[in-house]
Design a protein around this motif. Structure first.
Motif, PDB file in Angstrom:
ATOM      1  N   HIS A  60       0.640  -1.142   0.071  1.00 15.53           N
ATOM      2  CA  HIS A  60      -0.046   0.006   0.005  1.00 15.53           C
ATOM      3  C   HIS A  60       0.934   1.224   0.110  1.00 15.53           C
ATOM      4  O   HIS A  60       0.404   2.194  -0.576  1.00 15.53           O
ATOM      5  N   GLN A 105       2.333   1.550  -3.449  1.00 17.62           N
ATOM      6  CA  GLN A 105       1.007   1.880  -4.458  1.00 17.62           C
ATOM      7  C   GLN A 105       0.646   3.485  -4.047  1.00 17.62           C
ATOM      8  O   GLN A 105       0.510   4.349  -5.044  1.00 17.62           O
ATOM      9  N   ASN A 114       0.743   6.509  -7.099  1.00 16.58           N
ATOM     10  CA  ASN A 114      -0.200   7.238  -7.183  1.00 16.58           C
ATOM     11  C   ASN A 114      -0.033   8.689  -7.095  1.00 16.58           C
ATOM     12  O   ASN A 114      -0.443   9.799  -7.993  1.00 16.58           O
ATOM     13  N   ALA A 126       5.351  -1.442  -7.057  1.00 17.58           N
ATOM     14  CA  ALA A 126       4.136  -0.912  -7.647  1.00 17.58           C
ATOM     15  C   ALA A 126       4.664  -0.116  -8.947  1.00 17.58           C
ATOM     16  O   ALA A 126       5.611   0.464  -8.821  1.00 17.58           O
ATOM     17  N   GLY A 129       3.009   2.209 -12.154  1.00 17.91           N
ATOM     18  CA  GLY A 129       1.924   2.846 -12.902  1.00 17.91           C
ATOM     19  C   GLY A 129       2.456   3.722 -14.046  1.00 17.91           C
ATOM     20  O   GLY A 129       3.568   3.986 -14.204  1.00 17.91           O
TER      21      GLY A 129
END
Length: 147
Positions: free
Chosen positions: A63, A66, A70, A134, A136
Motif C-alpha cells: 500500500h 502504491q 499514485n 508497484a 504505474g
C-alpha cells in the motif's frame, strides 16, 4: 437361585474414592503428556502469529508503494512526491514494517516505487524480509494516434 447384590450408598462412595485416590498405573500421566506436547503447541501458536505479522507487513509495504506511485504519476508531479507520500503512509500505518526503505524511479511514461523492510518479529531469531513493488503509467498529454 441368584441373589441380587445390594449396594448401599456408602459402598459406592467408598469404591469411587478408592478408584480416584489410588489412580492406578496412569496417575500423573497428563502433566507429562502436556509437558511433551506444549512446546509444539507454542511453536505453532507463535509461528502462526509470525506469519500473520509477515502478511500485514507485506500489505503495508504494498500500500505504501502504491500510494507513492499514485502521487508520482500525477500530471507534472514534482520530483520526490511519491517518496514523500509513501513515507507519510508508512508513518501513519504503524510499526508492522520495521526499518522501511522507499525508493521511486520514474521515466517519461512509467513510475515504479519499491518498499523494502523487515516484518516485526514475534519468534526470537526470525527476521523475515519484505519487498513490494508497484508500477504505474505517468499521466501525460499525447496526440490522438500515439499512446
Amino acid at each position: 437361585m441368584i441373589r441380587p447384590i445390594r449396594v448401599t450408598g456408602r459402598r459406592v462412595v467408598a469404591a469411587t474414592r478408592l478408584r480416584l485416590v489410588s489412580g492406578g498405573a496412569d496417575r500423573g500421566a497428563n502433566p507429562v503428556e502436556l509437558a511433551v506436547v506444549m512446546p509444539a503447541i507454542l511453536l505453532l501458536l507463535f509461528g502462526s502469529i509470525q506469519v500473520a505479522a509477515w502478511f500485514l507487513a507485506r500489505s503495508t509495504a504494498m500500500h505504501a508503494a502504491q500510494s507513492g506511485v499514485n502521487a508520482q504519476r500525477v500530471h507534472q508531479a514534482p520530483a520526490g512526491a511519491g517518496v514523500e507520500r509513501g513515507n507519510a503512509f508508512l508513518a501513519a500505518a504503524g510499526d508492522w514494517l520495521a526499518k522501511p526503505e522507499l525508493s521511486c524511479a520514474s521515466t517519461a511514461t512509467e513510475v515504479t516505487c519499491t518498499v523494502t523492510g523487515k516484518s516485526i518479529s514475534v519468534v526470537p531469531g526470525v527476521h523475515l524480509t519484505v519487498s513490494q513493488t508497484a508500477h504505474g503509467t505517468v499521466e501525460r498529454w499525447t496526440t490522438a494516434g500515439n499512446p
